[in-house]
Design an enzyme around this catalytic site. Sequence first.
Site, PDB file in Angstrom:
ATOM      1  N   ARG A   1      -7.582   2.709  -2.283  1.00 22.26           N
ATOM      2  CA  ARG A   1      -8.220   3.024  -1.000  1.00 22.26           C
ATOM      3  C   ARG A   1      -8.796   4.422  -1.117  1.00 22.26           C
ATOM      4  O   ARG A   1      -8.058   5.402  -1.305  1.00 22.26           O
ATOM      5  CB  ARG A   1      -7.196   2.981   0.146  1.00 22.26           C
ATOM      6  CG  ARG A   1      -7.905   3.019   1.533  1.00 22.26           C
ATOM      7  CD  ARG A   1      -8.133   1.621   2.008  1.00 22.26           C
ATOM      8  NE  ARG A   1      -9.161   1.496   3.033  1.00 22.26           N
ATOM      9  CZ  ARG A   1      -8.915   1.506   4.347  1.00 22.26           C
ATOM     10  NH1 ARG A   1      -7.692   1.721   4.807  1.00 22.26           N
ATOM     11  NH2 ARG A   1      -9.899   1.299   5.199  1.00 22.26           N
TER      12      ARG A   1
ATOM     13  N   HIS B   1      -2.887   4.060  -2.240  1.00 24.51           N
ATOM     14  CA  HIS B   1      -3.487   4.754  -1.099  1.00 24.51           C
ATOM     15  C   HIS B   1      -3.172   6.243  -1.194  1.00 24.51           C
ATOM     16  O   HIS B   1      -2.217   6.658  -1.836  1.00 24.51           O
ATOM     17  CB  HIS B   1      -2.913   4.179   0.196  1.00 24.51           C
ATOM     18  CG  HIS B   1      -3.576   4.667   1.446  1.00 24.51           C
ATOM     19  ND1 HIS B   1      -4.844   5.206   1.489  1.00 24.51           N
ATOM     20  CD2 HIS B   1      -3.132   4.685   2.734  1.00 24.51           C
ATOM     21  CE1 HIS B   1      -5.156   5.529   2.731  1.00 24.51           C
ATOM     22  NE2 HIS B   1      -4.125   5.231   3.500  1.00 24.51           N
TER      23      HIS B   1
ATOM     24  N   GLN C   1       0.838  -1.201   0.000  1.00 20.71           N
ATOM     25  CA  GLN C   1       0.000   0.000   0.000  1.00 20.71           C
ATOM     26  C   GLN C   1       0.874   1.251   0.000  1.00 20.71           C
ATOM     27  O   GLN C   1       1.113   1.865   1.036  1.00 20.71           O
ATOM     28  CB  GLN C   1      -0.941   0.016   1.206  1.00 20.71           C
ATOM     29  CG  GLN C   1      -2.046   1.067   1.084  1.00 20.71           C
ATOM     30  CD  GLN C   1      -2.824   1.266   2.369  1.00 20.71           C
ATOM     31  OE1 GLN C   1      -2.268   1.711   3.366  1.00 20.71           O
ATOM     32  NE2 GLN C   1      -4.106   0.945   2.355  1.00 20.71           N
TER      33      GLN C   1
ATOM     34  N   TYR D   1      -5.412  12.184   3.070  1.00 19.95           N
ATOM     35  CA  TYR D   1      -4.009  12.161   2.667  1.00 19.95           C
ATOM     36  C   TYR D   1      -3.814  12.888   1.332  1.00 19.95           C
ATOM     37  O   TYR D   1      -4.744  13.477   0.791  1.00 19.95           O
ATOM     38  CB  TYR D   1      -3.495  10.730   2.639  1.00 19.95           C
ATOM     39  CG  TYR D   1      -3.416  10.107   4.023  1.00 19.95           C
ATOM     40  CD1 TYR D   1      -2.863  10.808   5.094  1.00 19.95           C
ATOM     41  CD2 TYR D   1      -3.907   8.830   4.267  1.00 19.95           C
ATOM     42  CE1 TYR D   1      -2.792  10.248   6.359  1.00 19.95           C
ATOM     43  CE2 TYR D   1      -3.843   8.264   5.534  1.00 19.95           C
ATOM     44  CZ  TYR D   1      -3.285   8.975   6.576  1.00 19.95           C
ATOM     45  OH  TYR D   1      -3.224   8.431   7.831  1.00 19.95           O
TER      46      TYR D   1
END
Length: 661
Positions: free
Chosen positions: A222, A168, A103, A174
């Site tokens: 994600r 991700h 990830q 993020y």
Amino acid sequence: MTSDYPLLGSPLKLGPRTARNRIWMTAHATLLVKDHLFTQEHIAYYTARARGGAAVITMEAMAAHPTTQPYKGKAFAFDPRMVPEYQKLADAVHEHGTLLLSQPWHRGRQTNGVTNGLPVWAPSSIPCGVYREMPHVMTGKDIAEIIEGYRLSAKYSREGGLDGVEVHGMSHGYLLNQFLSPATNTRSDAYGGTLEDRMRIVVEILDACRSELGPDMIMGMRINSDDGHEGGLRPDDWAELAARFEATGLIDYLSMSHGTYIDRMKIYPTSPEEHGFQLDATETVRKAVSLPVVGVGRIVDPDEAEGYLRDGKLDFVGMARQLISDADWGEKALSGRRKQIRPCVGANWCMSTIFAHAAIGCIHNPSAGRELELNETDIGETPARKRVAVVGGGPAGLRAAWTLARRGHAVTLFEARERLGGQVRWWAKADSRRELVGIVDFLEARLRETDAEIRLGTRAEADTLKDFDAAVIAAGSTGLAHGWTMLRPEKWSGPALPGAELPHVMPYGRMLETDPDIPARALVFDTMGGRQGAVTAEYLARRGAVVEFVTQLGQPSPDLASSRDWGKVHGMLRRLGVRFHVDRELTEITPDSVTLRDLYTGETETLQGIGMVVMVQGGTANDALFHALDGKMELHLVGDAMAPRRVNDAIKEGELAARQI
């Protein structure tokens, strides 16, 4: 597979591979990383979950670029040294038929530059509310570096023999979420403005990763299903984004989550929280795509999991904290042993360990992150059966007795009260802590499956234990109520604060255990700064008291920052009418009033009409029996009887003592 959970146990196509069931271990930090690489501890950690029934494991988030390094224990996915690390992990996990994914990710503004000495990168100059560091606005060259970092991460994942990559950064606020959201992207170039332009960096990353992975490896994303804040992306927005990402033809699945660092309790909430709380939003996104969807949100029970699959809210059941709590969740659920599952109780001790820069831990699974030294299924049969007494039926004593009995010793547990569980049962009387009872319910049920003898209502004395070969003293602690803070060490063991001896003054443990009549107005004096004061104040307020919360610290319960729920708890207490008095100490207690002193100005004030004063001051170890027996038999002192601390310490020490006898 049992017929109880036909969907949970059924296989499902995942791009070019097939997952053997619907149990997916989602990514979470472990801090088992050394020198930005994985370790033998990682292999043991992930292998335990593969052996325990997880069909797919997404390993912890790994940096796609040097600018995302919140702490030193972070793996570098862009580093070619990861290839042999991946190979070792893949070999171990594949032995159990589990798919293993990396990830790569970037935190963007949701970090600081303390660890690596580099500026924080973000699409726009908007700081994070947690880290509060002004970011560097990324240039076109910076964006190209990030894309290259993700490409290298995919390349090394392929070379390392992994099954795929989960890109991700779109969830939890993020970096890629920051590009996608109009709340955090104010750019006017090709990477800002319209939805298509805000998506550009994500699509370019997906394209770069797929070019490395080819058609024979899994690639997923994600993403959020709800940012959960004003101006952020909500379920309908994410549904549109998901459909657009699917239309690229580059991805094989979507893994959903929730929230950003504006409110981290939407990401990993502590108890209480409705199980499956994210899944309505997840279902909204799932209806917009045809790809398999991984859903999460405090899923801890296989009955719940099967229901969510049946209702079409998700295709894979994603779990992190529950699989930290019990690596064998899947195997137990699918082999008819559901009642033996150790439940995640939502304490977030796993988060607290990471906050302390320690390896991953669990409040009641001492083997989590320590599988090499505390393998729960390999406890070692005793070479010599002994008669062992365990004194105390709290978490330390229960754990010690369970492991001793499984190792083949003849165990007798003595508990002075009429019920097992110790202080944990008292804490569980507070609404927000009710799930904690799962800790001692689990241990009690496991102990009763053995041939250990349990003597309730029996206080052990030295004479009681004279015929035993060994003893584990887990007698707990007695709460203090002398009224002094650590700021007055010279008075800690001296005369009590004036008025502390009055009958309406008591330690919080006694108050929770005895359920006294609650007055109209009560005061909690918390010198410890942990969860004890908050639990006490909540219990009193929910039973009708106006609560004055007094502490010598600068804020109430500051230790809750480590579990990330101090805001949630403070908000709950304020809604209950609790009044906070910080930077204060008690100077006098009378039958109906208390006097407070400001630590920094010396000014005093008196609060009238106080019908109860509850002290949260720690406790005194109940170690007298240990000292009475010292030198007469094999002895082990554990838990609060050693030093009043935390539940996880008690359980770990009970386990270690049981392995030594």
